[in-house]
Structures are given as structure tokens and as C-alpha cells.
Design an enzyme around this catalytic site. Sequence first.
Site, PDB file in Angstrom:
ATOM      1  N   SER A 106      -4.863   4.780   5.805  1.00 14.19           N
ATOM      2  CA  SER A 106      -5.845   3.981   5.042  1.00 14.19           C
ATOM      3  C   SER A 106      -7.286   4.144   5.501  1.00 14.19           C
ATOM      4  O   SER A 106      -8.202   3.711   4.795  1.00 14.19           O
ATOM      5  CB  SER A 106      -5.487   2.498   5.097  1.00 14.19           C
ATOM      6  OG  SER A 106      -4.410   2.250   4.237  1.00 14.19           O
ATOM      7  N   LYS A 109      -9.505   5.625   3.033  1.00 15.38           N
ATOM      8  CA  LYS A 109     -10.044   4.882   1.877  1.00 15.38           C
ATOM      9  C   LYS A 109     -11.558   4.705   1.961  1.00 15.38           C
ATOM     10  O   LYS A 109     -12.237   4.636   0.940  1.00 15.38           O
ATOM     11  CB  LYS A 109      -9.363   3.514   1.770  1.00 15.38           C
ATOM     12  CG  LYS A 109      -7.902   3.628   1.340  1.00 15.38           C
ATOM     13  CD  LYS A 109      -7.152   2.328   1.507  1.00 15.38           C
ATOM     14  CE  LYS A 109      -5.710   2.502   1.035  1.00 15.38           C
ATOM     15  NZ  LYS A 109      -4.803   1.462   1.539  1.00 15.38           N
ATOM     16  N   TYR A 140      -7.496  -5.998   5.744  1.00 18.85           N
ATOM     17  CA  TYR A 140      -6.629  -6.737   4.802  1.00 18.85           C
ATOM     18  C   TYR A 140      -6.648  -8.232   5.117  1.00 18.85           C
ATOM     19  O   TYR A 140      -7.711  -8.794   5.291  1.00 18.85           O
ATOM     20  CB  TYR A 140      -5.208  -6.141   4.830  1.00 18.85           C
ATOM     21  CG  TYR A 140      -5.268  -4.643   4.781  1.00 18.85           C
ATOM     22  CD1 TYR A 140      -5.727  -4.012   3.635  1.00 18.85           C
ATOM     23  CD2 TYR A 140      -4.960  -3.859   5.878  1.00 18.85           C
ATOM     24  CE1 TYR A 140      -5.838  -2.635   3.574  1.00 18.85           C
ATOM     25  CE2 TYR A 140      -5.066  -2.485   5.832  1.00 18.85           C
ATOM     26  CZ  TYR A 140      -5.504  -1.884   4.680  1.00 18.85           C
ATOM     27  OH  TYR A 140      -5.619  -0.535   4.625  1.00 18.85           O
ATOM     28  N   TYR A 181      -3.970  10.316  -4.118  1.00 14.70           N
ATOM     29  CA  TYR A 181      -3.999   9.218  -3.132  1.00 14.70           C
ATOM     30  C   TYR A 181      -3.160   9.576  -1.891  1.00 14.70           C
ATOM     31  O   TYR A 181      -3.606   9.399  -0.752  1.00 14.70           O
ATOM     32  CB  TYR A 181      -3.507   7.923  -3.785  1.00 14.70           C
ATOM     33  CG  TYR A 181      -3.325   6.803  -2.793  1.00 14.70           C
ATOM     34  CD1 TYR A 181      -4.428   6.149  -2.239  1.00 14.70           C
ATOM     35  CD2 TYR A 181      -2.048   6.413  -2.370  1.00 14.70           C
ATOM     36  CE1 TYR A 181      -4.260   5.143  -1.303  1.00 14.70           C
ATOM     37  CE2 TYR A 181      -1.877   5.416  -1.435  1.00 14.70           C
ATOM     38  CZ  TYR A 181      -2.979   4.787  -0.902  1.00 14.70           C
ATOM     39  OH  TYR A 181      -2.811   3.793   0.046  1.00 14.70           O
ATOM     40  N   VAL A 195      -2.177   2.810   8.916  1.00 19.49           N
ATOM     41  CA  VAL A 195      -0.838   2.587   9.483  1.00 19.49           C
ATOM     42  C   VAL A 195      -0.389   3.712  10.420  1.00 19.49           C
ATOM     43  O   VAL A 195       0.674   3.618  11.025  1.00 19.49           O
ATOM     44  CB  VAL A 195       0.250   2.329   8.403  1.00 19.49           C
ATOM     45  CG1 VAL A 195       0.060   0.999   7.714  1.00 19.49           C
ATOM     46  CG2 VAL A 195       0.345   3.470   7.408  1.00 19.49           C
TER      47      VAL A 195
HETATM   48  O1  DON Z   1      -0.343   3.588   0.822  1.00 18.30           O
HETATM   49  C1  DON Z   1       0.134   3.387   1.922  1.00 18.30           C
HETATM   50  O2  DON Z   1       0.964   2.505   2.105  1.00 18.30           O
HETATM   51  C2  DON Z   1      -0.319   4.248   3.081  1.00 18.30           C
HETATM   52  N1  DON Z   1      -0.581   5.581   2.627  1.00 18.30           N
HETATM   53  C3  DON Z   1      -1.561   3.715   3.713  1.00 18.30           C
HETATM   54  C4  DON Z   1      -1.444   2.288   4.166  1.00 18.30           C
HETATM   55  C5  DON Z   1      -2.296   1.935   5.317  1.00 18.30           C
HETATM   56  O3  DON Z   1      -2.674   2.748   6.134  1.00 18.30           O
HETATM   57  C6  DON Z   1      -2.572   0.492   5.508  1.00 18.30           C
HETATM   58  N2  DON Z   1      -3.378   0.253   6.686  1.00 18.30           N
HETATM   59  N3  DON Z   1      -3.302  -0.364   7.651  1.00 18.30           N
END
Ligand code: DON
Length: 304
Positions: free
Chosen positions: A64, A67, A240, A189, A258
Site C-alpha cells: 500500500s 498508493k 487507515y 492495482y 502489508v
Molecule cells: O490490496 C491489498 O490488500 C494489498 N495489495 C495492499 C494492502 C496494504 O498494504 C494495506 N496496508 N497496510
Amino acid sequence: MIQWNSIVSSVFEEVKLTVSTGQVADYIPQLSGIDPEKYGLCLTPISGDQICAGDADEKFSVQSISKIYAVALAIALKGEDIWKRVGVEPSGNPFNSLVQLEYEKGIPRNPLINAGALVISDILLTYLKDPKQVFLNFVTALCGGDKIQINPAVAESEKLSGFKNASMAFFLKSFNNLDNEVQDVLDFYFFQCAIEMSCRELSQSFQLFAKGGIAPDGKRILTVSQTKRLNALMQTCGFYDESGDFAYRVGLPGKSGVGGGIVAVHPGQYSIAVWSPPLNKKGNSVKGMQTLELLTTRSGMSIF
Ligand code: DON
């Protein structure tokens, strides 16, 4: 003059010894095999050399964190227009939550949650001929070094298991907030989430936000005002439903992923990246947060 060398090494040594309570992300199968003991840290003052410790040169999946690069690229290309399709309010919900999207009629709260990032992916797909290449070139330019690449196995693994993201994309499409095909938006994405970077590179790339929108080669990428807005967005939405806690404990704008990475910035002062894979229940690195809390407390260098 802040004694960054001694602060970075004392924080690193102290946090390294603590037993991590978190869990490595396993909902993307390809991420689950990572060594939970990995730990790296890299601080980049706006003038002066980088100060790194531990596994700071090892690349990992930024997830993430990507993003913020995507929204920076979108705002650099399209300006304020992007806010017609995505908001700038904290969501107070998990990064992959679907509930808000229904009662807010397909306009995601912000571009740092998954729904908002999918809308940004859609904007980049519409606006760019070769969005993947442009995205990689953009992030590479911010790092000012070797070419940034993705790990295709991670992108593929998420494509096979990303059912919530797929649901969200179809949901956005049903509200007419995606112009491109759902599969194409998801593909882009997952691609952007699968880029791999080290703490050294992440920290360097966030000099953009420390230096008011200027890239390492001296080129202006964002206006001062756009940079202010993105820093505000990271402060209020970067973690978040833990953004308040991060502001309270650390006091810097930042973004987590993550993969266990966190990047943060003190505008006009420094940028910093930390990596430790075990995550808390909100999806943020446990040792990453602990590291940054100690660092801003010991140095007195938070934005508050
Ligand atoms: O879309 C997802 O679930 C992962 N590619 C990215 C989520 C993420 O990194 C949330 N961050 N803490």
C-alpha cells in the site's frame, strides 16, 4: 544540531531486541514466507547523508505504500480533477472495507484505502498509454538510483486471491466510478502494489514530500500546494483506522504497507523508512510504529 547517527542506532538496537507481537500478512500467499525477523531502517535528512541500519538495503514488497506514488502521479498529471471521484476524509475503517462504499454511493473516502486506490488506478489507466512503465519510471526517478521493478509472483498471487479487491472494483463499476474494465483496473492495482524497494530507496523517494515536491534530479514534480495536500492526506489517512493512533504516537505524515514497511516524512527536515514484517490487527508494522515513536520522541522531531 540533531545527533541522528546516535539516535538511529540506539532506537534500532532497542527495538531489534523486543519480541514482536504481530503477524506476517498471509492473505496474499506470496507474502507469507517472509522472515519475520527482518528489520531495517533508513533516515534521509534533507541535507546530508542517509543513515541506515539493519536490513535497510534489502528489497521487500511495498504494497500500500505504492498508493501514495500513484496519487502523486495522478495529481501531477490531472490536478484537482481527481477529487471529483475520490474524497480526502479519513475512513475510520479497515483498508479493504466495503461498507462505506455502499452508503457513500461509490465515492471512496480517500485514495489511500483500497477502493480509492482502485479509482486512482483507473484514472492512470485512462490517462496514460503505458501506465505500468510510466509508474515504474516515476518511482525510479524519485529514488534517483537503480530501476525499480515489481515482483511478478506477488502480483500474480494477489490476482489469484484478491477477492475483496475484485468485489470492490465491481462495486465501483456499478456506481460508474470506473471507466476501464474491472480486470484491467485490478491488474494495474496489483502491479503497483507488487513493486519492491528497500528502506534506503523508500526513504530517498519520500524526499519529494520533505522538499516541497522536488525530485532528486532537481525537477519539480508537485507544486508546493500539492505536496502540502498529499502530506495532509498521509497524516489523516495513511494508516487507515489507526491514523489517529499513528499521529498521536509518532506525529508524522506517513504511509504503511502489508509488506511491513512504513515511510514517514517531516516536511523540511527528513524522510524515514522502516521495515519489519509482523503487522498489528490494523495491518501496520508493529516494530515500524514502535521505531518511529521512539525516534520522534528522542529527537523531538515530530511535526507537532
Ligand atoms: O490490496 C491489498 O490488500 C494489498 N495489495 C495492499 C494492502 C496494504 O498494504 C494495506 N496496508 N497496510
